[in-house]
Design a protein around this motif. Structure first.
Motif, PDB file in Angstrom:
ATOM      1  N   LEU A 139       0.171   1.668  56.369  1.00  0.00           N
ATOM      2  CA  LEU A 139      -0.841   1.216  55.414  1.00  0.00           C
ATOM      3  C   LEU A 139      -0.433   1.392  53.951  1.00  0.00           C
ATOM      4  CD1 LEU A 139      -3.992   2.736  57.189  1.00  0.00           C
ATOM      5  CD2 LEU A 139      -3.027   0.456  57.479  1.00  0.00           C
ATOM      6  N   PHE A 140       0.357   2.434  53.668  1.00  0.00           N
ATOM      7  CA  PHE A 140       0.698   2.745  52.281  1.00  0.00           C
ATOM      8  C   PHE A 140       2.212   2.813  52.088  1.00  0.00           C
ATOM      9  CE2 PHE A 140      -3.444   4.855  53.157  1.00  0.00           C
ATOM     10  CZ  PHE A 140      -4.228   4.109  52.286  1.00  0.00           C
ATOM     11  N   SER A 141       2.643   3.126  50.875  1.00  0.00           N
ATOM     12  CA  SER A 141       4.071   3.205  50.544  1.00  0.00           C
ATOM     13  C   SER A 141       4.743   4.323  51.330  1.00  0.00           C
ATOM     14  CB  SER A 141       4.244   3.449  49.042  1.00  0.00           C
ATOM     15  OG  SER A 141       5.573   3.833  48.760  1.00  0.00           O
ATOM     16  N   LYS A 142       5.743   3.953  52.129  1.00  0.00           N
ATOM     17  CA  LYS A 142       6.469   4.948  52.931  1.00  0.00           C
ATOM     18  C   LYS A 142       7.211   5.929  52.030  1.00  0.00           C
ATOM     19  CE  LYS A 142       7.148   1.614  56.703  1.00  0.00           C
ATOM     20  NZ  LYS A 142       6.300   0.569  56.111  1.00  0.00           N
ATOM     21  N   LYS A 143       7.751   5.429  50.939  1.00  0.00           N
ATOM     22  CA  LYS A 143       8.511   6.285  50.011  1.00  0.00           C
ATOM     23  C   LYS A 143       7.602   7.319  49.357  1.00  0.00           C
ATOM     24  CE  LYS A 143      11.575   5.983  45.979  1.00  0.00           C
ATOM     25  NZ  LYS A 143      12.319   5.067  45.081  1.00  0.00           N
TER      26      LYS A 143
END
Length: 499
Positions: free
Chosen positions: A69-73
């Motif tokens: 759902l969100f930025s993996k980094k």
């Protein structure tokens, strides 16, 4: 990302994975000394490990879902921050209760690091090519598991460092990895306008699993197997988990995607991972204790004696990873792996406090080979069946069940070991004409050095002889993994990142 950019980003990811792995293995050999210096008990020894695994297990599906759902980094950077702060707190713990609490927080960071590294690698590399990179993963895991006990033993035995540095040592490595990943990791993030995280489902899963593990820890000592406490804890745990399944069936974004778990191959891969996790974590955690308490070796010597186990993981994971990439087939290597794992535990089930170290090393080598051939390849089976958009949740699910297996394994085997040790110590003291109830050294503490020589011998023999029984249980659990692996569908790994 091309091969050069993949390797640059992979270097930072491998350091993160190395740190997450070594934070457990460094401590494993030092634990007898740590618990002894903090005047802890055998149950607390088990819970220093269980608290980390439980927090890691319960949070893994949430991190996996958040990665979809969100930025993996960004998630990886946050988890690194959690891990660093909790590692420092563990190093400053003044009691076993504080250490267990801080290790639980550390488990949140470790769970995130382990699943996010796998998700990010899967987002960069196709399943077929991933076999080659899994060799690097296996190598790092093996170096961490080989070097961890050696480093932990050296730190613990070095007077001007001490066991607290077993926790501090991970901090500089983690900060270096954070800087590297900030500079080298560049993913095409897929933004989704409506993002929902199933916090209710995750909370129910965590609560149900925690309640059952607490029951495993206390049953047999604090209350009987057939008692109202057992009925209350097991009944409540089962009801909460049933409620979790109902919630996961109804929500739009389940934390454990049941439509993936219901499919034949993912379900079998999860069952096999559960069994491998129970056998591996449960067995390996107590090897350091066996060598130090049961055989009287120093932490450094105990670290050296576990090398066959780690060598087996290193060689088998690297070789199997290369062969999987070359052939595109994964099932044969998983079957061979879980069979060898079972045979290794059967060999270790025969050990006592006088067994030849050659025989113990042969059993550990077989266990290492089995783990190296099966563990990462079971993740590949699951990842090969899902699209890129579900990769995080699917990877989180199999990591969750593997960690769950490890948590259950450590709790169950720790409880069995504690009961057997208490019985054997009581018998040994009775033969010496000492009343176990009147003796303060009757196994309630792991500070062996403070005991009189006669009692030391009794305690060492009790730990050495009781360890074989828990490896027999591990072998029985590993058989479940063999059965699940045999029913996997023989398939070719796909060449593309997405379906």
């Amino acid at each position: 990302m091309d091969h050069r950019h993949v390797l640059r980003a992979l270097s930072g990811l491998l350091i993160v994975l190395f740190v997450a792995m070594i934070s457990s293995t460094v401590v494993s050999v030092a634990l007898p000394k740590i618990i002894g210096s903090l005047n802890g008990t055998q149950s607390q020894y088990t819970w220093v490990v269980t608290a980390t695994l439980l927090a890691s297990t319960a949070s893994t599906p949430i991190w996996g879902k958040l990665a979809d759902l969100f930025s993996k980094k960004l998630l990886l950077q946050i988890s690194i921050g959690i891990f660093v702060i909790s590692s420092i707190a563990c190093g400053f713990a003044q009691s076993t209760e504080q250490l267990i609490a801080f290790r639980a927080v550390q488990g949140l960071g470790m769970g995130a690091l382990q699943v996010l590294v796998q998700v990010i690698i899967a987002a960069m590399i196709s399943p077929k090519e991933r076999g080659r990179y899994n060799g690097y993963l296996g190598g790092v895991m093996a170096v961490a598991t080989v070097g961890g006990p050696l480093l932990g033993g050296f730190i613990t035995d070095t007077s001007w460092l001490g066991w607290r540095w077993c926790f501090f040592i991970a901090v500089p490595f983690t900060l270096v990895a954070l800087v590297m990943l900030t500079r080298t990791l560049h993913l095409d993030e897929i933004r989704r306008s409506e993002t929902k995280v199933d916090y209710l489902g995750a909370s129910l899963i965590a609560a149900g699993v925690s309640l059952l593990l607490l029951w495993v820890t206390f049953v047999g000592n604090d209350f009987d197997w057939i008692s109202w406490q057992t009925l209350a804890m097991v009944g409540a745990g089962a009801l909460i988990l049933v409620a979790a399944v109902v919630v996961e069936n109804r929500v739009a974004e389940p934390v454990v995607p049941l439509h993936v778990v219901r499919r034949r191959d993912p379900a079998l891969a999860i069952v096999a991972s559960l069994a491998v996790g129970m056998a591996m974590f449960g067995g390996a955690v107590f090897l350091g204790q066996y060598f130090q308490i049961g055989r009287g070796y120093s932490p450094t010597e105990a670290g050296l004696l576990t090398i066959p186990l780690m060598f087996g993981v290193l060689v088998s994971s690297t070789v199997a990873g290369r062969l999987v990439s070359r052939t595109g087939k994964v099932k044969p290597y998983i079957i061979v792996g879980v069979v060898v794992l079972t045979l290794g535990f059967l060999g270790l089930s025969t050990i006592d406090h006088e067994t030849s170290l050659v025989l113990v090393s042969a059993g550990m080598l077989a266990v290492g080979v089995g783990v190296g051939m099966s563990m990462q390849n079971l993740v590949l089976v699951l990842q090969n069946t899902v699209p890129l958009g579900e990769l995080g949740a699917a990877s989180g699910a199999i990591t969750f069940f593997r960690s769950l297996g490890g948590t259950i394994g450590v709790s169950v085997l720790g409880a069995v070991l504690a009961n057997q040790v208490a019985t054997k110590i009581a018998d040994g003291l009775a033969k010496l004409g000492i009343d176990p109830a009147a003796s303060s050294s009757g196994g309630s503490t792991l500070d062996i050095a403070a005991m009189p020589p006669q009692i030391q011998e009794v305690v060492r023999a009790a730990y050495g002889d009781a360890t074989g029984s828990i490896f027999l249980i591990s072998a029985a659990i590993a058989v479940v993994g063999v059965v699940a692996a045999l029913f996997l569908t023989p398939t070719k790994l796909r060449d593309s990142v997405d379906l």
